[in-house]
Design a protein around this motif. Structure first.
Motif, PDB file in Angstrom:
ATOM      1  N   LYS A  37       0.833  -1.210   0.000  1.00 27.54           N
ATOM      2  CA  LYS A  37       0.000   0.000   0.000  1.00 27.54           C
ATOM      3  C   LYS A  37       0.868   1.262   0.000  1.00 27.54           C
ATOM      4  CE  LYS A  37      -4.118  -1.900   2.258  1.00 27.54           C
ATOM      5  NZ  LYS A  37      -5.017  -1.827   3.440  1.00 27.54           N
ATOM      6  N   PHE A  38       1.944   1.222   0.794  1.00 26.44           N
ATOM      7  CA  PHE A  38       2.852   2.369   0.848  1.00 26.44           C
ATOM      8  C   PHE A  38       3.511   2.600  -0.507  1.00 26.44           C
ATOM      9  CE2 PHE A  38       7.133   4.096   1.466  1.00 26.44           C
ATOM     10  CZ  PHE A  38       6.834   5.280   2.134  1.00 26.44           C
ATOM     11  N   SER A  39       3.891   1.493  -1.164  1.00 28.42           N
ATOM     12  CA  SER A  39       4.529   1.596  -2.475  1.00 28.42           C
ATOM     13  C   SER A  39       3.586   2.225  -3.495  1.00 28.42           C
ATOM     14  CB  SER A  39       4.968   0.213  -2.963  1.00 28.42           C
ATOM     15  OG  SER A  39       5.933  -0.354  -2.081  1.00 28.42           O
ATOM     16  N   TRP A  40       2.315   1.796  -3.476  1.00 28.58           N
ATOM     17  CA  TRP A  40       1.338   2.366  -4.403  1.00 28.58           C
ATOM     18  C   TRP A  40       1.103   3.837  -4.109  1.00 28.58           C
ATOM     19  CZ3 TRP A  40       0.249   1.112  -8.966  1.00 28.58           C
ATOM     20  CH2 TRP A  40       0.132  -0.214  -9.376  1.00 28.58           C
ATOM     21  N   GLY A  41       1.036   4.189  -2.835  1.00 25.91           N
ATOM     22  CA  GLY A  41       0.832   5.587  -2.470  1.00 25.91           C
ATOM     23  C   GLY A  41       1.963   6.463  -2.973  1.00 25.91           C
ATOM     24  N   THR A  42       3.199   5.977  -2.806  1.00 29.26           N
ATOM     25  CA  THR A  42       4.366   6.723  -3.272  1.00 29.26           C
ATOM     26  C   THR A  42       4.356   6.880  -4.782  1.00 29.26           C
ATOM     27  OG1 THR A  42       5.681   5.882  -1.420  1.00 29.26           O
ATOM     28  CG2 THR A  42       6.880   6.794  -3.295  1.00 29.26           C
ATOM     29  N   VAL A  43       4.050   5.790  -5.487  1.00 30.92           N
ATOM     30  CA  VAL A  43       4.015   5.816  -6.954  1.00 30.92           C
ATOM     31  C   VAL A  43       2.956   6.798  -7.452  1.00 30.92           C
ATOM     32  CG1 VAL A  43       3.380   4.471  -9.005  1.00 30.92           C
ATOM     33  CG2 VAL A  43       4.942   3.506  -7.311  1.00 30.92           C
ATOM     34  N   VAL A  44       1.779   6.730  -6.872  1.00 30.94           N
ATOM     35  CA  VAL A  44       0.676   7.592  -7.319  1.00 30.94           C
ATOM     36  C   VAL A  44       1.003   9.071  -7.108  1.00 30.94           C
ATOM     37  CG1 VAL A  44      -1.715   8.281  -6.846  1.00 30.94           C
ATOM     38  CG2 VAL A  44      -1.129   5.856  -7.026  1.00 30.94           C
ATOM     39  N   VAL A  45       1.511   9.408  -5.928  1.00 32.13           N
ATOM     40  CA  VAL A  45       1.819  10.815  -5.632  1.00 32.13           C
ATOM     41  C   VAL A  45       2.938  11.339  -6.533  1.00 32.13           C
ATOM     42  CG1 VAL A  45       2.735  12.399  -3.884  1.00 32.13           C
ATOM     43  CG2 VAL A  45       1.006  10.718  -3.245  1.00 32.13           C
ATOM     44  N   LEU A  46       4.045  10.576  -6.620  1.00 30.40           N
ATOM     45  CA  LEU A  46       5.178  11.026  -7.431  1.00 30.40           C
ATOM     46  C   LEU A  46       4.808  11.136  -8.907  1.00 30.40           C
ATOM     47  CD1 LEU A  46       8.211   9.094  -5.894  1.00 30.40           C
ATOM     48  CD2 LEU A  46       7.646  11.512  -5.651  1.00 30.40           C
ATOM     49  N   HIS A  47       4.132  10.128  -9.420  1.00 37.43           N
ATOM     50  CA  HIS A  47       3.778  10.139 -10.838  1.00 37.43           C
ATOM     51  C   HIS A  47       2.774  11.236 -11.159  1.00 37.43           C
ATOM     52  CE1 HIS A  47       5.208   5.798 -11.943  1.00 37.43           C
ATOM     53  NE2 HIS A  47       6.105   6.488 -11.252  1.00 37.43           N
TER      54      HIS A  47
END
Length: 220
Positions: A155-165
């Protein structure tokens, strides 16, 4: 021995015929606040930067010296011309001396592969079922990784990816607008950045830089 410094005299002599370019270096890269540079001369260049002496109306006949660094430093003499052209393009566009080049094509380079692969891997792990004896063989690696790292990491990985992208795609959108890309081309760069991240805007910037240098070489 510094390979660029070894040919400093020749380069300084050559650049003495391009005083307008040196003036743009001083104002933009040297961050000198002046409405007019009356004279500019390159006095030395090496792999880490160049020294330029210049005059402004308020300085009279007195020359002011400034050091403009290269980031990153030049690795060899063959990098001098493309770096100086790149710096010239950046300065003249920022100072409004030339219009921003228009980008009309969408391109993809090998730099897209690694980030795209990581997003695909994250999707594969996320969609894999919980680890059990009934997991199909083709989903077992994903289930194993999911069980090993834990749900919170995914979940943390997806959150990071979504925000950065998302932030990167907004930046790409500003580049698309600035360089007047056709709608389809611009949309592909923005969507590509949203899906893969930094390769999208880096690819666009590479094309912009190439277009700038090409324009200079053609004398436009």
């Amino acid at each position: 021995m510094d390979p660029v410094a070894a040919k400093s005299s020749f380069l300084c002599m050559y650049m003495s015929t391009h005083k307008d370019t040196l003036a743009s270096y001083v104002i933009y890269h040297g961050k000198v606040v002046s409405t007019k540079i009356t004279d500019a001369e390159m006095t030395r260049i090496d792999s880490k930067g160049m020294d330029i002496s210049y005059q402004i109306p308020s300085s009279g006949n007195e020359k002011i010296s400034i050091r403009i660094g290269f980031e990153p430093p030049l690795s060899g003499y063959e990098e001098v011309k493309p770096r100086l052209l790149s710096m010239k393009a950046d300065a003249e566009e920022a100072l409004g001396m030339v219009p921003a080049p228009q980008i009309t094509e969408f391109t993809v380079s090998p730099t897209w592969l690694a980030p795209a692969g990581l997003v695909i891997l994250l999707t594969y792990v996320t969609l894999s079922p919980p680890l059990s004896s009934n997991v199909p063989p083709y989903l077992y690696p994903g289930s194993f990784i999911q069980n090993f790292v834990g749900e919170w990491v995914i979940k943390f990985s997806w959150g990071t990816v979504v925000v950065l992208h998302a932030l990167e795609s907004l930046y790409t959108a500003t580049l698309v607008k600035r360089h007047r890309t056709p709608f389809r081309v611009g949309a592909m760069y923005v969507i590509g950045t949203l899906l893969c991240g930094y390769p999208g805007w880096m690819e666009l910037k590479r094309n912009v830089q190439a277009a700038r240098i090409d324009s200079i070489l053609k004398g436009k």
